[in-house]
Design a protein around this motif. Structure first.
Motif, PDB file in Angstrom:
ATOM      1  N   LEU A   1       0.847  -1.185   0.000  1.00  0.00           N
ATOM      2  CA  LEU A   1       0.000   0.000   0.000  1.00  0.00           C
ATOM      3  C   LEU A   1       0.887   1.242   0.000  1.00  0.00           C
ATOM      4  N   TYR A   2       0.661   2.109  -0.974  1.00  0.00           N
ATOM      5  CA  TYR A   2       1.453   3.335  -1.092  1.00  0.00           C
ATOM      6  C   TYR A   2       0.525   4.537  -1.125  1.00  0.00           C
ATOM      7  N   GLN A   3       0.986   5.608  -0.536  1.00  0.00           N
ATOM      8  CA  GLN A   3       0.247   6.849  -0.693  1.00  0.00           C
ATOM      9  C   GLN A   3       0.914   7.679  -1.795  1.00  0.00           C
ATOM     10  N   GLU A   4       0.081   8.258  -2.645  1.00  0.00           N
ATOM     11  CA  GLU A   4       0.587   9.189  -3.653  1.00  0.00           C
ATOM     12  C   GLU A   4      -0.008  10.561  -3.331  1.00  0.00           C
ATOM     13  N   PRO A   5       0.696  11.341  -2.535  1.00  0.00           N
ATOM     14  CA  PRO A   5       0.121  12.609  -2.081  1.00  0.00           C
ATOM     15  C   PRO A   5       0.137  13.668  -3.180  1.00  0.00           C
ATOM     16  N   SER A   6      -1.005  14.336  -3.362  1.00  0.00           N
ATOM     17  CA  SER A   6      -1.056  15.404  -4.366  1.00  0.00           C
ATOM     18  C   SER A   6      -0.465  16.694  -3.806  1.00  0.00           C
ATOM     19  N   SER A   7      -0.451  16.817  -2.498  1.00  0.00           N
ATOM     20  CA  SER A   7       0.201  17.965  -1.871  1.00  0.00           C
ATOM     21  C   SER A   7       0.589  17.579  -0.445  1.00  0.00           C
ATOM     22  N   PRO A   8       1.554  18.282   0.132  1.00  0.00           N
ATOM     23  CA  PRO A   8       2.087  17.879   1.444  1.00  0.00           C
ATOM     24  C   PRO A   8       1.041  17.829   2.552  1.00  0.00           C
ATOM     25  N   ASP A   9      -0.003  18.664   2.448  1.00  0.00           N
ATOM     26  CA  ASP A   9      -0.966  18.719   3.555  1.00  0.00           C
ATOM     27  C   ASP A   9      -1.869  17.492   3.645  1.00  0.00           C
ATOM     28  N   VAL A  10      -1.829  16.603   2.674  1.00  0.00           N
ATOM     29  CA  VAL A  10      -2.675  15.409   2.780  1.00  0.00           C
ATOM     30  C   VAL A  10      -1.855  14.153   3.109  1.00  0.00           C
ATOM     31  N   VAL A  11      -0.575  14.342   3.398  1.00  0.00           N
ATOM     32  CA  VAL A  11       0.266  13.193   3.715  1.00  0.00           C
ATOM     33  C   VAL A  11      -0.142  12.628   5.071  1.00  0.00           C
ATOM     34  N   ILE A  12      -0.333  11.331   5.120  1.00  0.00           N
ATOM     35  CA  ILE A  12      -0.711  10.727   6.388  1.00  0.00           C
ATOM     36  C   ILE A  12       0.396   9.791   6.867  1.00  0.00           C
ATOM     37  N   ASP A  13       0.441   9.648   8.178  1.00  0.00           N
ATOM     38  CA  ASP A  13       1.440   8.776   8.769  1.00  0.00           C
ATOM     39  C   ASP A  13       0.701   7.542   9.259  1.00  0.00           C
TER      40      ASP A  13
END
Ligand code: 1GP
Length: 233
Positions: free
Chosen positions: A64-76
């Motif tokens: 499972l990978y996250q592809e963030p469109s902008s830094p504010d939606v990055v989740i840990d």
């Protein structure tokens, strides 16, 4: 050093802002045989909807990978194998090449470099949200795309080059040229894959095909067909 995507043929990209077809669950999508799930989208992405999809996929046995469109939606979230961060090589605005990234690396103290890689996007569908958003110059022919792919691989050492036709099926000649131009980098192709044949044609050139809308529009069986095509090609 080998990267996980060296062995992939197929990625399913789930957009947290879009619904699934009636009766389809995230678990069903994880069980389609895809090599990895990327969670990401361009519009309407929030930490909350990201987190909800990651949580729903977390218990299933697929990277499972996250592809963030902008830094504010990055989740840990420890269920994430990592982060695939877009940088758009043909963006009209430098914000989408290095600008957003420059903000991100300094707001996040404990940046998890071991789990972070970039994807060198070449955005080709002028009608896609990602093209509008990044002011991409999509007026490129096969030679231009091949040159961008070479720049990404040879000058910028990008592990992943991503020819992106999001929302429409691309030009095979362009994808073939990108394939020809890349040697070390893994070539991703995404856009308009909707059945076995469309998946097969692009999988002949790209190392990895990315399937997005189909999961939201047609569901599990349709996605399975594209997985089959990706491994046949
Ligand atoms: C989008 O490349 C992916 O980022 C997949 O495109 O939604 O058109 O399949 P589609």
């Amino acid at each position: 050093m080998t990267a996980p995507w060296d062995d992939w043929n197929h990625i399913l990209k789930i957009d947290p802002d879009k619904d699934l077809p009636e009766g389809t669950t995230y678990g069903d999508l994880c069980a389609t045989g895809t090599d990895a799930i990327e969670v990401g989208g361009t519009m309407g992405i929030t930490e909350q909807n990201m987190e909800a999809v990651v949580e729903a996929c977390a218990e299933h046995d697929v990277p499972l990978y996250q592809e963030p469109s902008s830094p504010d939606v990055v989740i840990d979230n420890e269920a994430l194998e990592g982060y695939l961060v877009p940088t758009v090589f043909n963006a009209g605005s430098p914000f989408w090449i290095t600008g957003a990234h420059k903000e991100w690396v300094r707001i996040d103290d404990g940046f998890d470099w071991d789990r972070t890689a970039t994807e060198a996007y070449i955005v080709m569908n002028p009608d896609a949200d990602v093209a509008t958003y990044t002011e991409a110059d999509c007026d490129l022919d096969a030679d231009d795309v091949a040159a961008y792919a070479t720049v990404a691989e040879r000058m910028f050492g990008q592990e992943i080059v991503y020819v992106e036709y999001s929302g429409t099926f691309g030009d095979e000649e362009v994808v073939a040229a990108a394939a020809e131009a890349t040697d070390e980098s893994t070539l991703f192709y995404g856009g308009g894959i909707h059945d076995y044949d469309s998946a097969y044609s692009m999988a002949q050139y790209a190392d990895v095909i990315v399937v997005g809308n189909l999961a939201h529009d047609d569901g599990v069986e349709a996605v399975r067909e594209t997985v089959r095509a990706a491994s046949d090609a």
